[in-house]
Design an enzyme around this catalytic site. Structure first.
Site, mmCIF file in Angstrom:
data_model
loop_
_atom_site.group_PDB
_atom_site.id
_atom_site.type_symbol
_atom_site.label_atom_id
_atom_site.label_comp_id
_atom_site.label_asym_id
_atom_site.label_seq_id
_atom_site.Cartn_x
_atom_site.Cartn_y
_atom_site.Cartn_z
ATOM 1 N N GLY A 579 -0.607 5.830 4.523
ATOM 2 C CA GLY A 579 -1.871 6.358 4.035
ATOM 3 C C GLY A 579 -3.052 5.688 4.689
ATOM 4 N N LYS A 597 1.694 -5.095 9.460
ATOM 5 C CA LYS A 597 1.040 -3.994 8.747
ATOM 6 C C LYS A 597 -0.438 -4.088 9.049
ATOM 7 C CE LYS A 597 0.499 -3.582 4.089
ATOM 8 N NZ LYS A 597 1.126 -3.526 2.778
ATOM 9 N N ASP A 697 3.943 -1.256 -8.352
ATOM 10 C CA ASP A 697 4.203 -0.142 -7.446
ATOM 11 C C ASP A 697 5.631 -0.210 -6.908
ATOM 12 O OD1 ASP A 697 3.805 2.149 -6.043
ATOM 13 O OD2 ASP A 697 2.509 1.280 -4.507
#
Ligand SMILES: *[C@@H]1O[C@H](CO)[C@@H](O)[C@H](O)[C@H]1NC(C)=O
Ligand SMILES: *[C@@H]1O[C@H](CO)[C@@H](O)[C@H](O)[C@H]1NC(C)=O
Ligand SMILES: *[C@@H]1O[C@H](CO)[C@@H](O)[C@H](O)[C@H]1NC(C)=O
Ligand SMILES: *[C@@H]1O[C@H](CO)[C@@H](O)[C@H](O)[C@H]1NC(C)=O
Ligand SMILES: *[C@@H]1O[C@H](CO)[C@@H](O)[C@H](O)[C@H]1NC(C)=O
Ligand SMILES: *[C@@H]1O[C@H](CO)[C@@H](O)[C@H](O)[C@H]1NC(C)=O
Ligand SMILES: *[C@@H]1O[C@H](CO)[C@@H](O)[C@H](O)[C@H]1NC(C)=O
Ligand SMILES: *[C@@H]1O[C@H](CO)[C@@H](O)[C@H](O)[C@H]1NC(C)=O
Ligand SMILES: *[C@@H]1O[C@H](CO)[C@@H](O)[C@H](O)[C@H]1NC(C)=O
Ligand SMILES: *[C@@H]1O[C@H](CO)[C@@H](O)[C@H](O)[C@H]1NC(C)=O
Length: 872
Positions: A579, A597, A697
């Site tokens: 995203g 990342k 999450d």
């Protein structure tokens, strides 16, 4: 009489001597010899139990060196596979190694504190416990190791307390590295008495924030070659005494609150190669003498209030490779002399007030890879000669007053990844040659006065979004704010149609569920072997020449390393798009493979994403568990923010379950272990962390698998510490399909939210797909009457033949249903789940194929209510 008494005395002495000798004999027989003690200690440590228990062969055990007498002199297991030290660190009898000179356990996860008996290794000269996950205070007994020359305890984030004064006894120390710990207090003055010190590194500690001065006598350590004190909360000026450290090669003081001016005595440090005072409160002009340091290779002066201009005599810096003077108040022009510094690879003068034109001789800096001159007052033309810089990967001239047209020779820069020319006064057409820049991943020509049409772009790495009507737009629009440019035609930017549709397909799937780690989707990239050149910028002579210890220095060097390893984040190294970030695979020069990342540049400026990034750093530097992904480092650079993780060969659980081949390779035993791993990680977060941490999450995207399909919980971007006092109300976060139902109305986060998500992931792992349908049936359990467990198990795997595996599946399914209880209170805790997984005794009363889902759902009630196990 005299003679007889003399005789009896002599006799007495003789008898006593014989007696003593015999005692001595019995003692020797009872006490093991030093070599025997060593052997016993080696076996009892249990460290090598997977290799051998035959201690007479101990000199051949991996990581061991002995002297000719067969006594152990070195234990270095930092790189030896299949050794499990862990909690057994303290089990080694440190008193049994009189000849041990080297103990290197770096990069091994060790539990708990440094045992105080370590002070009994009386011969020790080198001790390396870096990156070991140790905690607690440094034992004062370290001060007993008076032979010690090399001590490295860096990057154990949970080591706290102050530096024990006993370390002042270690007068033979040559190298002391305590970076990356939570040591507090101040930089102790006694370090100034360790006159043999050549390397002192105390970066990133918790020393008294904002009121810590560098002890005066540190400047007397004439032998110092490395002084690295970044992020130490240092205040006060740099004294002129600095000029006494004539052997200094690296002076690293970034991220402190040092004020005053840079003393001109810096000019005496003729051996200096690395000078970094980035991000302090220095003011005044840059001393002329700094430009006399002919050995200087790396210079970071940015984020200060320095003024003045870059002088003509910068040409003396003949060896400079990295020149970074950003965000200060530099004025004047770029001197032509700069063009003679042909070793330059990196120039960053971002955000100053430099005016005049960009000299065309800059085209002679043929080693240049990065040129950032943005946010200055440059005017005139972009010199054509920039097109000669064949190695250039990043060029930013944005936010200046450059005029004229974009030279078409920029199209020669075939390695260019970033081309930012926005917010200038550029006119004329966009040269079609720019369309040939295949590697571009960042293009910004916006807010100029460009005219004509947008060229056809061949770059496949620009971020493309589906603007509807089959129109794929580049996002953000690199051409906006050019009123004379023909209306934005929906470009078909990708010549290779198949590739474009693949990208779109992935974006479509992944954007909505905000995947970070989609490691295997572009798996074919993984298999191509990248031959990486060791073209580091500002390379440091790091300890032992080990480039992986770059973290001992600072984030900026790491940044250069990562840029080299990924060729400035080339798409070829990208293994997943999410995203708001991308995941890259990088092989560092030392061979180690890591995952990165990285936030997309625009998102990095978004405070919400920034926060989630910092959140992840906060949690992952503090927690350590074998089923939680390991953070190796991070970089919060102005231009790019990224996190560096342990590399997980098999990518996310999500992708593995969807891949027909991987799904089959993940047999029932592996799946059971995966679920256990997740359960243990969550139990650790909820019960072993103080305050408890809720991940919030948990989903199959955020569980990563290594090469042997062991599970690691990842992505702590939304994790939260439970504040036991306050109400813990928050916004809903998490991934659709995994979020506990109560969050929709209460917004109160408890660890039971993770328990619910765990239940979903556990079922998903058994079923091979998300249990959506099953979840909806749970509200009316009677619909489950005719459903058997085996009807929902992943049918790509044969039913288990082993009774043990079958029992495990039933146990997991039962627990999963218990975790999915709509009432948070009725769900089991993760601790109970773990206990049940490890110790539960489900003996199957009926064959697996007879067990119905209703039975399992009813059974869950017993687990939640702690009534023990439920026999199906
Ligand atoms: C241990 O190793 C030694 C030397 O290799 C060998 O002679 C001895 O038989 C071994 N002992 C056992 C119990 O295997
Ligand atoms: C320990 O062994 C590793 C791998 O062989 C090596 O790189 C390292 O330099 C050794 N440590 C010391 C302190 O010699
Ligand atoms: C060592 O052996 C034990 C059992 O003997 C095994 O459970 C463990 O996984 C092994 N460890 C390694 C690192 O191979
Ligand atoms: C450790 O070794 C020393 C010397 O070999 C011995 O005296 C001591 O008893 C040992 N300690 C333990 C706990 O085994
Ligand atoms: C071993 O270490 C402990 C703790 O530091 C100390 O009390 C003890 O005297 C040491 N033993 C020897 C033999 O040095
Ligand atoms: C080692 O250090 C501890 C703590 O500083 C001290 O109590 C002990 O006496 C020392 N042992 C030796 C053998 O010097
Ligand atoms: C160090 O951390 C531990 C918890 O890991 C804590 O119990 C202890 O009080 C801390 N010590 C200091 C001096 O902060
Ligand atoms: C700073 O430290 C000095 C001594 O180290 C102390 O006297 C002073 O009060 C401290 N100031 C603050 C603001 O903490
Ligand atoms: C500088 O480095 C050279 C070579 O590395 C060395 O010989 C010299 O002693 C060092 N110190 C000074 C003050 O030049
Ligand atoms: C690019 O850099 C390398 C060294 O990093 C150098 O050898 C090469 O000449 C440079 N390319 C050009 C076109 O100058």
């Amino acid at each position: 009489m005299a003679s007889s008494s003399t005789f009896s005395i002599i006799l007495g002495i003789l008898q006593a001597t014989i007696f003593l000798i015999s005692i001595a004999r019995t003692v020797t027989i009872a006490d093991p010899s030093p070599l025997e003690s060593e052997a016993i200690a080696m076996v009892e440590s249990g460290w090598w139990s997977n290799y051998s228990n035959n201690a007479s062969e101990r000199c051949q055990w991996p990581g061991i060196s002995c002297n000719t007498a067969g006594s152990i002199t070195k234990i270095n297991i930092s790189d030896v596979p299949n050794i499990e030290v862990g909690d057994r660190f303290g089990k080694l009898n440190f008193t049994s190694f009189p000849n041990l000179v080297l103990l290197d356990l770096s990069d091994r996860p060790l539990g708990g504190k440094i045992p105080h008996q370590i002070g009994n290794l009386s011969a020790l000269k080198q001790l390396d416990l870096s990156f070991c996950g140790l905690s607690g205070e440094l034992p004062p007994s370290l001060g007993n190791l008076t032979q010690l020359e090399y001590l490295d305890i860096s990057y154990n984030y949970n080591i706290n307390g102050s530096i024990p004064p006993q370390l002042g006894n270690l007068v033979n120390l040559v190298s002391l590295n305590l970076s990356g710990t939570s040591l507090s207090g101040s930089i102790p003055p006694f370090l100034g008495l360790l006159t043999n010190l050549r390397h002192l590194l105390l970066d990133r500690n918790q020393f008294d924030d904002g009121n810590n001065t560098i002890p005066q006598n540190l400047w007397n350590l004439r032998g110092l070659e490395t002084l690295s004190l970044s992020g130490c909360g240092i205040v006060g000026p740099i004294p002129s005494a600095l000029g006494q450290l004539l052997n200094l090669k690296s002076l690293i003081l970034w991220a402190n609150k040092i004020n005053g001016s840079i003393p001109s005595a810096v000019g005496f440090l003729s051996n200096l190669t690395y000078f970094d005072v980035y991000d302090n409160r220095l003011f005044g002009s840059i001393p002329f003498s700094l430009y006399q340091l002919t050995n200087l290779e790396t210079l970071y002066l940015g984020n200060n209030q320095l003024e003045g201009s870059i002088p003509q005599n910068i040409e003396k810096l003949m060896n400079i490779k990295v020149l970074s003077i950003t965000n200060t108040s530099i004025t004047g022009h770029i001197p032509l002399a700069l063009c003679r510094l042909t070793k330059l690879e990196y120039i960053n003068l971002h955000e100053n007030q430099i005016s005049g034109s960009i000299p065309s001789c800059i085209g002679k800096l043929f080693n240049l890879r990065i040129l950032y001159l943005d946010s200055n007052l440059f005017e005139g033309l972009i010199p054509e000669e920039i097109g000669n810089l064949a190695n250039l990967t990043s060029l930013s001239l944005s936010q200046n007053k450059l005029s004229g047209s974009i030279p078409s020779c920029i199209g020669n820069l075939s390695n260019l990844h970033t081309l930012d020319l926005d917010s200038n006064l550029l006119k004329g057409p966009i040269p079609a040659e720019i369309g040939r820049l295949f590697h571009l991943s960042n293009l910004n020509l916006s807010f100029n006065q460009l005219s004509g049409s947008v060229p056809i772009l061949s770059a496949t790495k620009l971020r493309i979004i589906d603007a509807g009507n089959n129109c794929n737009k580049i996002s953000p629009d690199p051409f906006e704010g050019n009123s004379r440019l023909s209306p934005y035609m929906c470009p078909s930017p990708v010549t290779n149609k198949a590739k474009s549709s693949t990208i779109l397909y992935y974006l479509k799937i992944f954007l909505p569920i905000a995947i970070f780690f989609a490691f295997s989707i572009l798996g074919y990239f993984l298999f191509s072997r990248f031959k990486l050149k060791n073209n580091r910028v500002g390379a440091q002579p790091t300890r032992n020449g080990d480039l992986c210890s770059i973290w001992n220095y600072d984030g900026k060097i790491a940044y250069e390393d990562i840029v080299a390893a990924t060729e400035d984040f080339d798409f070829r190294y990208c293994i997943g798009v999410g995203g708001y970030g991308s995941v890259y695979r990088a092989q560092l020069p030392c061979g180690k493979v890591v995952a990165l990342k990285k936030l997309h540049r625009l998102e990095a400026e978004n405070p919400a994403f920034d926060k989630s990034f910092r959140n992840e750093i906060k949690f992952l530097t503090e927690i350590r568990h074998r089923s939680i992904v390991k953070l190796h480092g991070f970089c919060l650079h102005r231009r790019s923010m990224f996190l560096i993780y342990e590399y997980m060969e098999n990518g996310s659980l999500f992708c593995n379950l969807r891949d027909e081949v991987e799904a089959v390779e993940m047999d029932w035993t592996k799946r059971v272990e995966i679920i256990k791993g997740i359960a243990h990680a969550l139990s650790y977060l909820h019960y072993d962390c103080s305050p408890p941490i809720v991940h919030r999450d948990i989903s199959s995207n955020n569980v990563l698998l290594n090469s042997s399909f062991e599970a690691f919980v990842a992505d702590f971007g939304t994790a939260k510490m439970l504040d036991l006092e306050s109400s813990n109300q928050t916004m809903i976060v998490g991934t659709c399909g995994y979020v506990a139902p109560e969050l929709a109305y209460t917004l109160v986060v408890t660890e039971k939210c993770d328990v619910y998500s765990f239940g979903v992931v556990a079922l998903e792992t058994l079923m091979g797909k998300h249990p959506e349908e099953l979840l909806s049936w749970l509200s009316s359990p009677t619909s489950l009457v005719n459903m058997r467990l085996i009807d929902v198990l992943d049918n790509r795997l044969p039913l288990p033949t082993s009774q043990l595996v079958a029992q495990n599946l039933v146990r997991i399914a039962t627990l999963a249903f218990a975790c999915l209880n709509p009432q948070p209170k009725s769900r089991p805790t993760m601790k109970e789940v773990c206990e049940e997984l490890v110790c539960g005794q489900t003996s199957l009363g009926v064959p697996l194929r007879m067990i119905s889902l209703l039975q399992l759902v009813n059974c869950e009630k017993h687990i939640g209510g702690k009534t023990g196990t439920c026999n199906v």
